[in-house]
Write an enzyme that holds these catalytic residues in place. Structure first.
Site: not given
Ligand code: ADP
Length: 456
Positions: A15, A34, A43, A47, A156, A223, A283, A422, A438
């Protein structure tokens, strides 16, 4: 480091990167923060199949589908409590998001689809090797090509607002320091779900305790939900936590060899050697049925022809080898031998297979009404995989409107704050269907990116 941009994106999963790329393509300067040392999130380890009604493979295979039918499936799959306006946007934009990934981000898709549980037709596109590695690598490459700056190891921690409540920036940790970032146009929260946050899971759903393993990336600790809640964002559906029915019985990891089931070519049996649920059910329904079996495990059964036709053994070779080595998967010449490995009732299993083959001949599964094509089992070798349900997706999260804007407790927009992926709630109701995540994260990631860029 740069600490100022038009758009600040939190999280570099699917996302977040889709949002960042779109914001950049719409003329905004963008910084992505990140938390982990690497991009990808949940992600990456998924899959990454993507539901898209009316897609190019459906056309080729003569499968009739529509936006409306996808909409109905999402709503029904989540017990009709999802936000209809937001779901409409998802259904309408899923195909264009898939085409964007294919044509603009250069994500390679396989030339076959999978039939995910709860959908009414086969509509799920499969990225190269049925792995999230493909879209994440390509999104990352696109970010680099466009000059989107991704700062890793930078969690963050706090959203900053002005007196009027408008979001103007964010605080983050970097190398032990607190860094303040300024966002001229807006902040996009894309930090993923909270499947790896045990305390948060238990707070909202006491059944999702430490006894249940998880498929999630360690970064999925909710978070963004906590940060948004702290400035008054509305949360929705937090109690709805999904388990994936067929995960590694020892580690909880997602298993891809088991995708032979989604190719319509496997049956689920219990220790007694009997089928107990429709293999392409939702599921949550399958997970619940597994929990109610004698030993709490399910056993996925298939034959050599299915192995070859689905290609899962080749595609997921290292997982296959590992499962065999640990005895979680068995390959044997006869049904008796395969059953004996797990102590499954062999006579019953033989009878179950014979009965299933009869249904295939009749073209109707009289016991569970399994959807899709019914393909009879043939000669050995046979395979049986042991698995358990594990925590996979958190349906609840930040409430957004169809423009991916975050809303407060009164349903009003929080200025300059967007959320996608998510981390959001209310899109999948009580239960998300496979391959809808996705579609969701790409559709709303792109909407959030475009809107934040335009929000001058
Ligand atoms: P989505 O499918 O919604 O994109 P993901 O789990 O694939 O969700 O990606 C979420 C990302 O955000 C991960 O890479 C995770 O490490 C990152 N993340 C989680 N908490 C924080 C935060 N506090 N600050 C920055 N990045 C974060």
């Amino acid at each position: 480091v740069n600490t100022e941009a038009d758009v600040i994106v939190l999280g570099a999963g699917g996302a977040g990167m889709a949002a960042a790329i779109t914001a950049k393509e719409n003329g905004a300067s963008v910084i992505v923060l990140e938390k982990m040392p690497m991009v990808g999130g949940n992600t990456l380890i998924s899959g990454a199949e993507m539901a898209a009604p009316g897609n190019w493979l459906q056309e080729k295979e003569g499968i009739t589908d529509s936006v409306e039918q996808f909409y109905e499936d999402i709503m029904k799959g989540g017990d009709n409590i999802a936000d209809p306006d937001v779901v409409h946007v998802l259904a309408e934009n899923a195909l264009s998001a898939a085409e964007w990934l294919r044509d603009d981000v250069h994500v390679q898709f396989e030339d076959y689809m999978l039939f995910f549980g709860g959908h009414s037709v086969k509509r799920s596109l499969v990225p190269l090797n049925a792995s999230g590695v493909e879209p994440i690598q390509k999104l990352k490459a696109k970010c680099e090509e466009l000059g989107v700056e991704i700062q890793t190891d930078t969690p963050a921690t706090k959203l900053i607002t002005d007196e009027a409540g408008k979001v103007i920036g964010v605080e983050a940790e970097q190398a032990g320091q607190t860094v303040t970032y300024t966002a001229h146009n807006g902040v996009i929260i894309a930090t993923g779900g909270f499947g790896s946050n045990l305390e948060m899971r238990k707070k909202y759903n006491p059944m999702m305790d430490e006894k249940i393993l998880s498929t999630n990336s360690v970064g999925s600790t909710g978070d963004g939900i906590t940060m948004a809640e702290a400035i008054g964002a509305q949360l929705v559906g937090m109690e709805w936590i999904q388990t994936y029915p067929t995960c590694d019985a020892e580690t909880g990891r997602l298993l891809y060899v088991g995708d032979v089931r989604l190719d319509g070519r496997a049956i689920l049996v219990n220790l007694e050697g009997k089928r107990f649920v429709e293999e392409l059910e939702r599921r949550d329904v399958i997970s619940k049925a597994v929990t109610e079996t004698t030993d709490g495990f399910s056993y996925l059964f298939w034959d050599e022809a299915s192995m070859v036709a689905s290609g899962v053994g080749e595609q997921h070779k290292s997982e296959y080898d590992d499962l065999i080595e640990r005895g979680m998967l068995v390959k044997a010449d006869t049904i008796e031998e395969a059953a004996a490995h797990f102590g499954i009732d062999a006579e019953n299993l033989k009878a179950t297979v014979a009965k299933y083959n009869e249904y295939c001949e009749k073209g109707k599964d009289e016991e569970f009404n399994k959807r899709g094509d019914l393909i009879a089992f043939g000669e050995g070798p046979y395979y049986i995989m042991k698995s358990i349900p594990a925590i996979h997706h958190t349906m609840g999260g930040i409430k957004i409107n169809p423009e991916a804007q975050v809303v407060n407790m009164d349903g009003q927009v929080i200025e300059n704050l967007y959320a996608a992926g998510e981390v959001t709630g209310g899109i999948h109701g009580t239960n998300r269907l496979g391959s809808d995540a996705i579609a969701d994260i790409m559709v709303f990631g792109r909407i959030a990116g475009a809107n934040a860029a335009a929000n001058q």
